[in-house]
Each structure stands twice: as structure tokens, then as C-alpha cells.
Design a protein around this motif. Sequence first.
Motif, PDB file in Angstrom:
ATOM      1  N   GLU A  67      62.270  43.034  42.052  1.00 14.76           N
ATOM      2  CA  GLU A  67      62.541  44.101  43.018  1.00 14.76           C
ATOM      3  C   GLU A  67      62.005  45.428  42.517  1.00 14.76           C
ATOM      4  OE1 GLU A  67      66.774  44.015  43.613  1.00 14.76           O
ATOM      5  OE2 GLU A  67      66.702  41.978  44.406  1.00 14.76           O
ATOM      6  N   GLU A 103      55.306  45.747  56.249  1.00 13.63           N
ATOM      7  CA  GLU A 103      56.663  45.235  56.447  1.00 13.63           C
ATOM      8  C   GLU A 103      56.647  44.207  57.578  1.00 13.63           C
ATOM      9  OE1 GLU A 103      60.032  47.995  56.463  1.00 13.63           O
ATOM     10  OE2 GLU A 103      58.633  49.506  55.725  1.00 13.63           O
ATOM     11  N   ILE A 123      54.401  50.595  53.665  1.00 15.50           N
ATOM     12  CA  ILE A 123      55.811  50.552  54.055  1.00 15.50           C
ATOM     13  C   ILE A 123      56.118  51.748  54.939  1.00 15.50           C
ATOM     14  CG2 ILE A 123      56.493  49.277  51.998  1.00 15.50           C
ATOM     15  CD1 ILE A 123      57.655  51.969  50.932  1.00 15.50           C
ATOM     16  N   TYR A 129      62.504  46.869  47.627  1.00 12.92           N
ATOM     17  CA  TYR A 129      61.695  45.789  48.187  1.00 12.92           C
ATOM     18  C   TYR A 129      61.627  44.630  47.204  1.00 12.92           C
ATOM     19  CZ  TYR A 129      60.251  48.887  51.925  1.00 12.92           C
ATOM     20  OH  TYR A 129      60.256  49.711  53.020  1.00 12.92           O
ATOM     21  N   ARG A 130      61.644  43.427  47.743  1.00  7.63           N
ATOM     22  CA  ARG A 130      61.514  42.210  46.934  1.00  7.63           C
ATOM     23  C   ARG A 130      60.063  41.746  47.014  1.00  7.63           C
ATOM     24  NH1 ARG A 130      65.830  38.774  48.253  1.00  7.63           N
ATOM     25  NH2 ARG A 130      66.854  39.668  46.451  1.00  7.63           N
ATOM     26  N   VAL A 144      56.377  40.236  50.547  1.00  7.60           N
ATOM     27  CA  VAL A 144      57.137  41.449  50.244  1.00  7.60           C
ATOM     28  C   VAL A 144      58.076  41.702  51.415  1.00  7.60           C
ATOM     29  CG1 VAL A 144      57.043  43.913  49.736  1.00  7.60           C
ATOM     30  CG2 VAL A 144      55.219  42.405  48.914  1.00  7.60           C
ATOM     31  N   SER A 145      59.347  41.943  51.100  1.00  4.59           N
ATOM     32  CA  SER A 145      60.330  42.213  52.151  1.00  4.59           C
ATOM     33  C   SER A 145      61.307  43.276  51.672  1.00  4.59           C
ATOM     34  CB  SER A 145      61.082  40.933  52.523  1.00  4.59           C
ATOM     35  OG  SER A 145      61.678  40.362  51.379  1.00  4.59           O
ATOM     36  N   LYS A 146      61.727  44.101  52.622  1.00  4.25           N
ATOM     37  CA  LYS A 146      62.727  45.112  52.315  1.00  4.25           C
ATOM     38  C   LYS A 146      64.087  44.437  52.291  1.00  4.25           C
ATOM     39  CE  LYS A 146      64.431  49.654  53.583  1.00  4.25           C
ATOM     40  NZ  LYS A 146      64.400  50.737  54.563  1.00  4.25           N
ATOM     41  N   GLU A 152      70.736  44.529  47.563  1.00  7.53           N
ATOM     42  CA  GLU A 152      69.974  45.074  46.454  1.00  7.53           C
ATOM     43  C   GLU A 152      70.851  45.941  45.561  1.00  7.53           C
ATOM     44  OE1 GLU A 152      69.965  48.639  49.120  1.00  7.53           O
ATOM     45  OE2 GLU A 152      69.863  46.523  49.472  1.00  7.53           O
TER      46      GLU A 152
END
Length: 162
Positions: A67, A103, A123, A129-130, A144-146, A152
Motif C-alpha cells: 500500500e 482508478e 488518480i 492505494y493498493r 491498483v485500487s483505492k 487501510e
Amino acid sequence: MKLITWFKFISLSLLASSVLCGCSNDSSADEQTQKNGQALYLRGDMNDYSVSETYRLKSSEQGLCTEAALHADWSPYHFKFADAKWSSGSNFGYAFPPGSLEEGSRDLKLNPNSRFEDVLLRINSDGVYRFCLIKKADGYYARVSKLARGDEKSFDDAMKGK
């Protein structure tokens, strides 16, 4: 007679241990966490392409992930997945141009032998973000995802590398 019994015992013990080792060995996870014997890291604009345990990829349900806290004002970000030495076979950049993610976009195919092909990430909002390196049947991919609130660590902790 005792020698034959002892030999059978040793043979069965060796056979059982090799079967158990084979069942418990997840070679794909080992291959991903230590490609060519080296740990893999997220390396990019978010950390000046440095190697840090904070950005070391770790096994998860989604793949091999880490992350990072990102600011939308600093977008776009460039990044790669690589070991500490940028070794061939462990240097994952985009496979085909334009090599960009946004995203919600689908996974991006990667080349494990890249040289200068950094992935471009755009973004829209600040957050954690992962970043995941995923091995599929036809190669490696980046996702990649928020992270949703609550999934988190805090944004401040992520920025400090905690």
C-alpha cells in the motif's frame, strides 16, 4: 530382520515427508514473493524509486501487494515492481504501450524483463492505494485500487511509512 524393518521405517518416513513437503509448498507464492531469490518492491515516484520494507510486496488474496499513500495533486505517478538490483526477470514494467492505469481500470499486462517501461498511474483523489502484482496464466499484471475507508491504515501513517 531388524535391519529390514529399520530400512522400511526409514523409507516410509522419507516418502511421507516428501509428500507432506509437496503438499505444503506453495511454489507460486514463493516465486512471487522472492522472484529469483530476491524480494520485490513497489518502486516509483511515491518513494523516489528506493527500496524500503514499507513498500515490499507481500502475499495476499489479491496477489502480491503493498500500500502507498498518494496525493492527487502529484498525479500522474510512475512506478514499477522490481527487486533491489533491477534484475532481469524481476523488473516489471508495462508490456505494451501506453502502459497506463487509472482508478477503476482493468489490470495492465507487465513485462518482467523491462528496462525503461514505467507504468503511469493517474488518480483523482488523495488516499491509500493498493498496488498488486498478479500472476495469471498468460503472464504478470498490475492492479491498483483505492482502499475503502476502514480497509487501510491511516493516510498520515501511510505517508510516514508506518
